[in-house]
Design an enzyme around this catalytic site. Structure first.
Site, PDB file in Angstrom:
ATOM      1  N   ASP A  75      16.145  -0.595  11.934  1.00 60.03           N
ATOM      2  CA  ASP A  75      16.851   0.564  11.362  1.00 60.03           C
ATOM      3  C   ASP A  75      16.013   1.812  11.605  1.00 60.03           C
ATOM      4  O   ASP A  75      15.689   2.565  10.684  1.00 60.03           O
ATOM      5  CB  ASP A  75      17.085   0.343   9.861  1.00 60.03           C
ATOM      6  CG  ASP A  75      18.066   1.349   9.261  1.00 60.03           C
ATOM      7  OD1 ASP A  75      18.777   2.028  10.027  1.00 60.03           O
ATOM      8  OD2 ASP A  75      18.124   1.456   8.022  1.00 60.03           O
ATOM      9  N   GLU A  83       0.847  -1.184   0.000  1.00 58.61           N
ATOM     10  CA  GLU A  83       0.000   0.000   0.000  1.00 58.61           C
ATOM     11  C   GLU A  83       0.889   1.244   0.000  1.00 58.61           C
ATOM     12  O   GLU A  83       2.042   1.205   0.433  1.00 58.61           O
ATOM     13  CB  GLU A  83      -0.929   0.003   1.223  1.00 58.61           C
ATOM     14  CG  GLU A  83      -0.231   0.166   2.557  1.00 58.61           C
ATOM     15  CD  GLU A  83      -1.216   0.308   3.711  1.00 58.61           C
ATOM     16  OE1 GLU A  83      -2.346   0.777   3.490  1.00 58.61           O
ATOM     17  OE2 GLU A  83      -0.841  -0.047   4.845  1.00 58.61           O
TER      18      GLU A  83
END
Length: 302
Positions: free
Chosen positions: A200, A94
């Site tokens: 991260d 999406e």
């Protein structure tokens, strides 16, 4: 510009006769929906799979916190546009229109990380089922019984990459001392469970969904580890409001012993300094040496 046929076939599974067009950042469907899509080369296969597995894990842990994966795989003969397409990885998720993380959204992100993402535990131990990539650096992962073993393997992987690049012998020697002394001294005695990490989580991988006002995280390199490891890189580069950290620890207190929290953050930041040395060269090596100097000064010698 039309989208690659592999993406049209995926979307048309649920939306018959829909067509897709491509702009600079997304795909747009004739039904008015937007998607994020990318195609890679054969050398990118593991990286695409790692990102896909990370996003699926995050969706299970904290629905809606990251873009939802729609499909990821390899182009086959029936979805190719040219012969060279076969075997290329594709990725479809999406689309979220993402803006900078506001202090209010940062508080909401801190709560969601503490109560959802970092509450999602692994039944298999520390690590992850597939390799993931922190930037362009491959993390081989696998499963480990202890957090000490898992984190040592992550650091060891970076040491091996620096060894292969050459020119980092003093740094590699110091990494060896950290692995022998600091990692066991700071991690062996922790009483923690393996929880899902983004991997991260710097400011460039966080934001706000302009459509909903809710916080979003993306570009993960997930694995199951110590929750505090997810907080380290954000403080290295700034950009994440302090309200994130305050709210986070209101819902998930610092691990015991709390007096070693700052040192553990130094250790977890060291991983990212070493990774940036691997990726971008010696400019980050000085920061890594400073982290290791402090860690080796603070932990007892053998």
């Amino acid at each position: 510009m039309r989208a690659h046929r592999v993406f049209e076939q995926i979307i048309q599974r649920d939306q018959l006769e829909v067509t897709l067009t491509r702009d600079d950042t997304s795909l747009r469907s004739s039904a008015g929906l937007r998607y994020f899509a990318k195609l890679g080369s054969s050398s990118d296969v593991d990286q695409y799979i790692g990102e896909a597995e990370s996003l699926m894990a995050i969706e299970r842990a904290a629905p809606g916190l990251a873009p939802k994966l729609i499909d990821c795989g390899l182009i086959e003969f029936d979805t190719k546009e040219r012969d060279t397409d076969v075997g290329r990885p594709y990725f479809l998720s999406e689309y979220k229109d993402i803006g900078s993380l506001s202090p209010t959204a940062a508080k909401a992100l801190g709560k969601r990380l503490a109560t959802e993402l970092h509450a999602y535990k692994s039944p298999k131990g520390f690590g992850f089922q597939v390799p993931t990539y922190c930037g362009q650096t491959r993390q081989d992962n696998g499963w480990f019984e202890t957090w000490t073993e898992c984190f040592d393997a992550l650091v060891g992987g970076l040491s091996d990459k620096l060894q292969a690049q050459g020119g980092y012998e003093p740094l590699i020697k110091q990494i060896g001392e950290v692995r022998e002394r600091a990692i066991p001294a700071l991690l062996d005695h922790l009483t923690i469970e393996p929880v899902l990490l983004h991997g991260d989580l710097w400011s460039g991988n966080t934001g706000i969904d302009r459509g909903t006002g809710e916080p979003v995280i993306f570009d993960p390199s997930s694995y199951f580890g110590h929750n505090e490891a997810d907080l380290a890189i954000g403080r290295m580069f700034g950009g994440i409001p302090e309200s994130f950290y305050t709210t986070y620890h209101e819902h998930l207190p610092k691990s015991q012993p709390q007096e070693q929290y700052a040192l553990r953050q130094e250790l977890y930041q060291l991983y990212h300094y070493l990774n940036h040395t691997v990726l971008f060269g010696g400019a980050y090596a000085g920061g890594a040496r400073q982290k290791m100097d402090r860690l080796l000064k603070e932990v007892p010698g053998k």
